[in-house]
Structure formats: C-alpha cells, structure tokens
Design an enzyme around this catalytic site. Sequence first.
Site, PDB file in Angstrom:
ATOM      1  N   ASP A 258       0.857  -1.176   0.000  1.00  0.00           N
ATOM      2  CA  ASP A 258       0.000   0.000   0.000  1.00  0.00           C
ATOM      3  C   ASP A 258       0.898   1.233   0.000  1.00  0.00           C
ATOM      4  O   ASP A 258       1.759   1.384   0.887  1.00  0.00           O
ATOM      5  CB  ASP A 258      -0.916   0.004   1.233  1.00  0.00           C
ATOM      6  CG  ASP A 258      -1.953   1.108   1.163  1.00  0.00           C
ATOM      7  OD1 ASP A 258      -1.572   2.281   1.364  1.00  0.00           O
ATOM      8  OD2 ASP A 258      -3.121   0.805   0.906  1.00  0.00           O
ATOM      9  N   ASN A 266      -1.625  12.935  -4.520  1.00  0.00           N
ATOM     10  CA  ASN A 266      -2.630  13.403  -5.487  1.00  0.00           C
ATOM     11  C   ASN A 266      -3.025  14.846  -5.213  1.00  0.00           C
ATOM     12  O   ASN A 266      -3.139  15.671  -6.130  1.00  0.00           O
ATOM     13  CB  ASN A 266      -3.876  12.514  -5.415  1.00  0.00           C
ATOM     14  CG  ASN A 266      -3.761  11.279  -6.286  1.00  0.00           C
ATOM     15  OD1 ASN A 266      -3.013  11.258  -7.257  1.00  0.00           O
ATOM     16  ND2 ASN A 266      -4.500  10.241  -5.936  1.00  0.00           N
ATOM     17  N   ASP A 275      -0.952   9.163 -11.028  1.00  0.00           N
ATOM     18  CA  ASP A 275      -0.965   8.027 -11.948  1.00  0.00           C
ATOM     19  C   ASP A 275       0.451   7.615 -12.329  1.00  0.00           C
ATOM     20  O   ASP A 275       0.752   6.421 -12.478  1.00  0.00           O
ATOM     21  CB  ASP A 275      -1.754   8.386 -13.211  1.00  0.00           C
ATOM     22  CG  ASP A 275      -3.250   8.479 -12.964  1.00  0.00           C
ATOM     23  OD1 ASP A 275      -3.706   8.024 -11.888  1.00  0.00           O
ATOM     24  OD2 ASP A 275      -3.967   9.001 -13.832  1.00  0.00           O
ATOM     25  N   GLU A 301      -4.402   2.255  -4.590  1.00  0.00           N
ATOM     26  CA  GLU A 301      -2.944   2.239  -4.455  1.00  0.00           C
ATOM     27  C   GLU A 301      -2.451   0.952  -3.813  1.00  0.00           C
ATOM     28  O   GLU A 301      -1.329   0.897  -3.292  1.00  0.00           O
ATOM     29  CB  GLU A 301      -2.478   3.447  -3.640  1.00  0.00           C
ATOM     30  CG  GLU A 301      -2.964   3.491  -2.199  1.00  0.00           C
ATOM     31  CD  GLU A 301      -4.291   4.216  -2.034  1.00  0.00           C
ATOM     32  OE1 GLU A 301      -4.539   4.711  -0.919  1.00  0.00           O
ATOM     33  OE2 GLU A 301      -5.048   4.300  -3.002  1.00  0.00           O
TER      34      GLU A 301
END
Length: 388
Positions: A258, A266, A275, A301
């Site tokens: 993770d 983000n 991304d 993620e």
Amino acid sequence: MSIDLTTVYALLFGTLGVSTALTFWERRFHPRRGDVLNVLTLGYLAFIFGSAFMAFPILPSPHQRAPAFLLTIVGYGTMLNAVLRLNGQVLPRFMRIAALPLALFCFGVFPRISYETWSLFCSAIIMLVSAGAAVTLIRGAAFRTLRSRIPAFGVFAFHALFYGARVAIFAVDDSTNSPLFFATLARVTMFEGVLFAIAAPMLLLSLVREEGEARILTASQTDHLTGLANRRALFEHSAKRLQEAEAAGEAVSVLMFDLDHFKRINDTHGHQFGDEVLRLFGSVLKGELRGQDLSARFGGEEFVAIVVGRSLEDAREDAQRIARRFTREVSGLNGRAIQATVSIGLAHGKPRADALERLLREADGALYRAKALGRNRIEQAPVLAAVA
C-alpha cells in the site's frame, strides 16, 4: 464420376467470391485489423482475375501467361503479407523491390517459353511463398496461443508440398509432354486449388477473430494504468499456480503493498502525477519479481504479489528490495523531489490450492499493522504451516 475443368473453375470462382465478400464484411468487426482484411480482399480479387486469365481466352494463348501468373502471385503475396502483419512483421523489402522487374520479366519472357517451363517457374514461386506463410504460422510468437494456427500451418504447408511435387515432376519426368498427363495434372491442380481457396481464407479469418478475442480477454484482465494483472486476473491465474505449489510441496508468500499517504501525493501534485507514481510502482514490482511470480494491482494504491517456492527470508528480502527501489526511483520522478514510501504485509505458508483468500486476509491484516505502526515498514503474519 468425371468433373470437367469448366465445372472446377466455376467452383473456384464461387469459392473465391464468397471468401472475398466475407473478408470484406469482417472489416466492420475488426477495425484494428482492417488493413490486413483490406489487403486480403484485394488479394482474393486478384486470384479471381488470375483464374479468369487461365480459364477464358482473354488474350492470345502465350500472352495470357504473364497476367495470369502475376495476378495469382499477387493473391499469394497478400496472404503472406497478412500472415506477416498478424505476427507484427512486414513483407520483406526485396519482395516489394522485385515486383516491377518480375512483371517486366514475365511479360517479356513468358510468351517465348514452353508451357512446361512456365509451369515449372510458376510452381516454384507458389511453393516458396506458401512455405514462407507456413513457416511464419508455426514459428510466429503471435500465433502460439491461437487455435487456428496448426490447421492454417497444415493448409499452407500442404499447398507448398503440392507445388513442390509439381516442380519435381516438371523438372525430371519426360511424361509431361503427354496431353493426357497435362489434362490429369490440370484437374488435380484445380481440385487442390479449390480446397485451398476454401480452407486458407477461412483459417486466416479465424486467426483474425481469435486474435481479437484474445486481445479483448487480455484487456479484461489487465489494469489499464500499470499494465499489471487486475484483481479478477489475480484470482483466475493464482488457482493454477497454487495447485502447482501444493503438488510440489512449495511454500507460497503473499505480499500486499500500500503506497503511503498516496492521497497527499494526489492533492499536492495532481492526479496525473499520482498516476505516474502508480505506474512507476507497477514497473518496479514487475521488474523485481521473477517471471513465474504473479503481480497485480489490487485496487487504488494497493498491489499484490504471489511468490512461490521462496523461503520466508527470501520473500522478505524481495519486499525490502521492492520498497527501496521504489523510494529511490520516485524521489526524482519527472524532476520533482518526492518522498514516497510503501507499507507491506507478508503472509507465508504451504497452502492448498483454494487458500488464496485466506492468505490475502492474513497479508491484509499484516499490512494494517504496518500502517498502524507508522508506515514504511514490513509486517509479517504468523507462518501458516498448512492453510485449509
């Protein structure tokens, strides 16, 4: 029962006409291979006109040989070109360069040579082109998973052998001067030609369809962002892998990753950069694992790897190596100073084939502890001696 050549030619025209129409129609359903299907359509039309020059007195007899041969060889060339394109190749340059000199040679020489010599030359060229298509079909990497590959190879290989036999007959047998021999050989050749005109176009269409189906299946099992397997594919592919591990008595490790504070990445740098981070981790994960290991984007993620035949210590080293490389490479991604880390949960044991969900649950629990204890670390579930 005797079938005259006129009837055989009628069957050939009808067969090629149907193949032309079906191939042209199929373009609507396979736009990605529209170029291949267009070329094949033109090739089948060339076969039809070439056969017409053979069947009807369109030109004075010796002068029909050049257009008949050239149109026919265009048909064979388009088939070879289609097979090569399906395998990610192109028609050899020398064949394209030689087209015009070959045409000039044919128109200049064919009216002056005997029918036997002309037949020998034509048979040799058809044999070579058909053999090239057969070799590409049996050796091409793009065809290995397609069911139609073997029958398509068989059709082109048999066609090449048939014309190879014609070459041998015209080269060594004096009986070829007999009118009866020519009539018999013509009937046999036309009968084989009709069979080829039925089988080859249908199998080439089948290859195009199968390739399209395989591409759709791959897309349905692939995460579009990272190129890794998706969650669905992980469960489908892992069943066989775990069965093999159980049969071999091998241990299985499940690593669950993770990306730490990914929402912050983000929010700070934008979703496009996020991304890029996900793509980078997918690349690192795939690059650091062995070819036989399974890796997938599990969602968001989160990523998962299934490692078979490695000790607990080796699996832990794999996880550490992946984490270090990711942190190192992401730090300079797109020229930005990024501090990104990953938390990892590890489950290890000797499972039964149906134990993936249990292993994932154990790895997920270990991952939860890793995040609760401060992130950027590996936590291990209790070793499972046997997962029922």
